[in-house]
Design a protein around this motif. Structure first.
Motif, PDB file in Angstrom:
ATOM      1  N   SER A   1      17.884   8.083   3.813  1.00 51.59           N
ATOM      2  CA  SER A   1      17.240   7.116   2.926  1.00 51.59           C
ATOM      3  C   SER A   1      17.921   7.124   1.565  1.00 51.59           C
ATOM      4  O   SER A   1      18.649   8.058   1.211  1.00 51.59           O
ATOM      5  CB  SER A   1      15.753   7.445   2.767  1.00 51.59           C
ATOM      6  N   PHE A   2      17.662   6.065   0.802  1.00 50.29           N
ATOM      7  CA  PHE A   2      18.239   5.951  -0.534  1.00 50.29           C
ATOM      8  C   PHE A   2      17.863   7.150  -1.395  1.00 50.29           C
ATOM      9  O   PHE A   2      18.692   7.725  -2.090  1.00 50.29           O
ATOM     10  CB  PHE A   2      17.765   4.652  -1.200  1.00 50.29           C
ATOM     11  N   HIS A   3      16.606   7.557  -1.317  1.00 56.47           N
ATOM     12  CA  HIS A   3      16.150   8.688  -2.126  1.00 56.47           C
ATOM     13  C   HIS A   3      16.915   9.967  -1.783  1.00 56.47           C
ATOM     14  O   HIS A   3      17.292  10.731  -2.666  1.00 56.47           O
ATOM     15  CB  HIS A   3      14.646   8.905  -1.938  1.00 56.47           C
TER      16      HIS A   3
ATOM     17  N   TYR B   1       5.667   7.223   1.242  1.00 54.30           N
ATOM     18  CA  TYR B   1       6.718   6.225   1.386  1.00 54.30           C
ATOM     19  C   TYR B   1       8.039   6.908   1.716  1.00 54.30           C
ATOM     20  O   TYR B   1       8.758   6.515   2.621  1.00 54.30           O
ATOM     21  CB  TYR B   1       6.832   5.416   0.086  1.00 54.30           C
ATOM     22  N   ARG B   2       8.355   7.990   0.970  1.00 56.75           N
ATOM     23  CA  ARG B   2       9.634   8.679   1.195  1.00 56.75           C
ATOM     24  C   ARG B   2       9.680   9.324   2.571  1.00 56.75           C
ATOM     25  O   ARG B   2      10.695   9.255   3.260  1.00 56.75           O
ATOM     26  CB  ARG B   2       9.838   9.757   0.130  1.00 56.75           C
ATOM     27  N   TRP B   3       8.585   9.894   2.928  1.00 56.81           N
ATOM     28  CA  TRP B   3       8.520  10.574   4.218  1.00 56.81           C
ATOM     29  C   TRP B   3       8.730   9.563   5.348  1.00 56.81           C
ATOM     30  O   TRP B   3       9.495   9.790   6.268  1.00 56.81           O
ATOM     31  CB  TRP B   3       7.150  11.257   4.323  1.00 56.81           C
ATOM     32  N   LEU B   4       8.074   8.383   5.234  1.00 53.62           N
ATOM     33  CA  LEU B   4       8.184   7.365   6.272  1.00 53.62           C
ATOM     34  C   LEU B   4       9.573   6.755   6.320  1.00 53.62           C
ATOM     35  O   LEU B   4      10.129   6.536   7.396  1.00 53.62           O
ATOM     36  CB  LEU B   4       7.157   6.253   6.020  1.00 53.62           C
TER      37      LEU B   4
ATOM     38  N   TRP C   1       0.849  -1.204   0.000  1.00 51.52           N
ATOM     39  CA  TRP C   1       0.000   0.000   0.000  1.00 51.52           C
ATOM     40  C   TRP C   1       0.879   1.247   0.000  1.00 51.52           C
ATOM     41  O   TRP C   1       0.673   2.183  -0.765  1.00 51.52           O
ATOM     42  CB  TRP C   1      -0.903  -0.055   1.241  1.00 51.52           C
ATOM     43  N   LEU C   2       1.920   1.208   0.835  1.00 51.26           N
ATOM     44  CA  LEU C   2       2.837   2.348   0.938  1.00 51.26           C
ATOM     45  C   LEU C   2       3.619   2.563  -0.347  1.00 51.26           C
ATOM     46  O   LEU C   2       3.817   3.696  -0.794  1.00 51.26           O
ATOM     47  CB  LEU C   2       3.837   2.111   2.074  1.00 51.26           C
TER      48      LEU C   2
END
Lengths: 479, 216
Positions: free
Chosen positions: A468-470, A425-428, A417-418
């Motif tokens: 994060s990777f992003h 997703y990025r924020w989490l 879902w995320l």
């Protein structure tokens, strides 16, 4: 399911035992580099003859795929031509039918002893047990199969059945079974053990009424079985007894002799690194009236045992398999555990795909997860089977059929879902990696992870740099 | 429903494609085409390549100029290896004057007691150093199988490049396959104990080749 009982449900428990087994671990440690070096040598000899592995395996995969595309037609062609040469062709839906057919043949022909060349399908069918129950004595003649038969164990590798045994263990088994004075103990004495097996087994070859073999290929063009061996036991089993029974899967057909030649450039090289195995026998029909050797009768048993169910599905490529063993020889999971942990006939990556498909998805829940995802198996496969992708496919099926634990299923659904909501997703993930980084010790490791303590029972959880990777990717792009 | 009908019905349900008649015709056309896969690039001297590969397969190799020299070459090999003067040979070699070299050769299928088996071969394959033996009344398969020592006579003119060439020769000269076509590449071996290669498993422990004919 009839045939060999699968123990694949006990994979996790068995894996623990196998990891703690020092003798096994020693045998596996010694074997792995030998296996990979042999294949490397085989690949070098291909290149020396101007052959490209990728090119050749595309040709091999195309041959196997062409047969699968029209498997019904190829089987009928094979059957017609085998019969025209005087062979009998029987069909079996499952292992129980295989055993029944062989026991019936044994009764009809007053068979007392059977010599067997290696046949994985007879393992699927648990044929030896059925023969013993019918009062017929089966003798395995491939040295590795003979050793595991003495040990009353299933094979642990499809081409090296006793790879898990050390010389000391083989010596002890021979001492028990043969009652000869012992001198052997060291690796330099392996020839003496092989000699002993030759001397013990030769009278069995001569006395047997029935010979049972598998087939590496069935040739539609000629109605023949192709048998690839090194020891010569395959030749003895198919030459001396008056009755020869070939037990093989329905997927083993290849169209022509030229196709056999193409596949044989890859099979031994992938398996043992040999340019060609010592003996390749092309067996057709029965002996003629004026011949002094060969069987009076040849019977093919073509076995489904779940294979038809793969045809036309996403798992169809698995039926291209030519049983070389290269996937397990290059698998870190196989060489951590050995073949017995997999619980049924086929170990390693091909077993992790085939066992759930042939015995039931719910009968082998852990096997599709017995993978590091490294894709070494896919790289070395001579018929280009995408083994890791097939294992992922099986995991998906487990998810859809609700065969995974509830918590795991939920976690995966939440993640799914995320993953469809990139901003969230990025924020989490930004938050999560910072949290993990904060949890980790000075060396960037989490020793015990409270959320899933089981995961860190045997290892630490390594943690990234806290971004994060992003974030890292975006930063690198800015530079 | 018979197992055969059941299995074939399941397969037909799963394979896509056109009707059966068309698919069968396509399959039969594929058989007739006998198309070859990727072919190796081999050195032009097939005899040399054959010899090198046979030695790599743990064969021993001798060469003589003509068939008349064969008995002496066999006798000399047997003497060197202390293998006596008695042998069994395939009946197609009965015309050879074995006694001229002091050999006692019985031309028949082999039995367990035979220590030395002598055979010819249908052809030999340079790519892999392989012999191709056909079974038949004159060439029983036991001669190359039961004795511990197998001596093979190889006519140099019968060395072909690849397995595909051997199949082509077989089709041209025999039409249909004999009961057993055995490709033999060196003595039998096993690696089943600790991955250690041991020569002499259930088949011959020694394979000696005598190449007959001019070196090119």
């Amino acid at each position: 399911m009839a045939g060999m009982r699968s123990q694949a449900m006990h994979f996790q428990a068995r894996a623990g035992q196998k990891l703690a087994d020092e003798v096994l671990q020693g045998a596996l440690r010694r074997a792995q580099p030998l296996f990979t070096a042999k294949r490397q040598k085989g690949m070098a000899s291909l290149a020396a003859d101007g052959l490209d592995f990728g090119h050749l395996r595309a040709a091999a995969a195309a041959i196997r795929q062409a047969v699968l595309d029209d498997l019904d037609v190829w089987l009928e062609l094979f059957e017609a031509r085998a019969k025209a040469r005087g062979a009998e062709v029987l069909w079996a839906r499952d292992g129980a039918e295989v055993s029944q057919l062989v026991v019936d043949l044994a009764r009809r022909h007053a068979v007392r002893t059977v010599t067997k060349s290696k046949s994985m399908l007879s393992e699927e069918a648990a044929l030896n047990a059925a023969l013993l129950a019918a009062g017929v004595r089966p003798v395995e003649t491939d040295l590795g199969e003979y050793i595991v038969q003495l040990a009353d164990e299933p094979p642990s590798h499809i081409i090296a059945p006793a790879v898990h045994k050390t010389i000391a263990q083989v010596d002890a088994l021979f001492a028990d079974a043969h009652g000869r004075p012992r001198q052997t103990r060291h690796s330099s004495d392996i020839p003496a053990l092989a000699r002993e097996a030759r001397e013990i087994l030769r009278p069995q070859f001569l006395a047997a009424d029935m010979g049972i073999s598998g087939a590496n290929f069935l040739v539609a063009e000629t109605g023949s079985a192709v048998l690839v061996t090194n020891e010569g036991n395959g030749r003895l089993v198919t030459t001396l007894p008056r009755l020869h029974v070939v037990i093989t899967g329905i997927e083993k057909v290849v169209p022509t002799l030229e196709d056999v030649a193409t596949l044989l450039r890859l099979l031994p090289r992938s398996a043992t690194g040999q340019d060609i195995s010592n003996y390749v026998s092309l067996l057709t029909g029965t002996k003629s009236a004026d011949e002094s050797d060969g069987p009076d009768q040849t019977v093919f048993i073509l076995v489904d045992n779940g294979r038809a169910g793969l045809l036309g599905s996403e798992f169809e490529p698995m039926l291209r398999c030519i049983r070389c063993g290269a996937c397990m020889n290059h698998c870190p999971v196989y060489f951590s555990l050995g073949g017995h942990a997999y619980g049924w006939v086929y170990p390693g990556p091909m077993g992790s795909v085939l066992t759930p498909l042939l015995t039931g998805l719910d009968q082998a829940l852990d096997l599709p997860w017995a993978s590091t995802g490294c894709n070494q198996c896919g790289e070395v496969c001579p018929v280009d089977i995408p083994l890791p992708a097939l294992m992922r496919g099986l995991r998906e099926r487990q998810q859809h059929q609700q065969l995974r634990p509830r918590g795991e299923r939920w976690a995966r659904r939440v993640w799914g879902w995320l993953a469809l909501r990139p901003r969230l997703y990025r924020w989490l993930t930004r938050g999560l990696v910072r949290y993990l980084h904060w949890l980790a010790d000075g060396q960037g490791r989490i020793r015990i992870f409270g959320l899933v303590p089981g995961w860190t029972a045997g290892r630490d959880l390594p943690v990234g740099p806290g971004r994060s990777f992003h974030e890292l990717y975006a930063a690198r792009k800015r530079d | 429903m018979s197992a055969r009908a059941d299995i074939l019905a399941r397969l037909r349900g799963a394979v896509a494609g056109s009707d059966r008649v068309t698919r069968q015709a396509a399959a039969e056309a594929r058989l007739l085409a006998a198309a070859r896969g990727p072919q190796p690039v081999l050195p032009p001297d097939g005899r040399l390549r054959f010899q090198q590969r046979a030695v790599a397969q743990a064969c021993t190799v001798d060469a003589v100029a003509g068939w008349a020299s064969v008995p002496a070459a066999v006798a000399s090999y047997l003497e060197t290896h202390d293998l006596g003067t008695v042998a069994v040979a395939t009946p197609d070699l009965a015309a050879i004057d074995w006694a001229s070299a002091g050999l006692r050769v019985a031309c028949r299928g082999a039995v367990d007691a035979d220590q030395v088996g002598i055979s010819g071969c249908f052809c030999a394959i340079a790519e892999t150093g392989t012999l191709l033996l056909l079974s038949g009344p004159q060439t029983p398969a036991t001669v190359s199988l039961l004795p511990e020592t197998h001596v093979t006579l190889v006519d140099s003119r019968r060395i072909v490049a690849t397995m595909e060439d051997a199949f082509a020769l077989l089709r041209a000269e025999h039409g249909q396959l004999p009961r057993a076509v055995n490709f033999v590449s060196g003595p039998s071996r096993t690696g089943d104990i600790e991955q250690t290669i041991v020569l002499g498993a259930h088949g011959p422990c020694r394979v000696h080749l005598i190449l007959i004919g001019e070196t090119v």
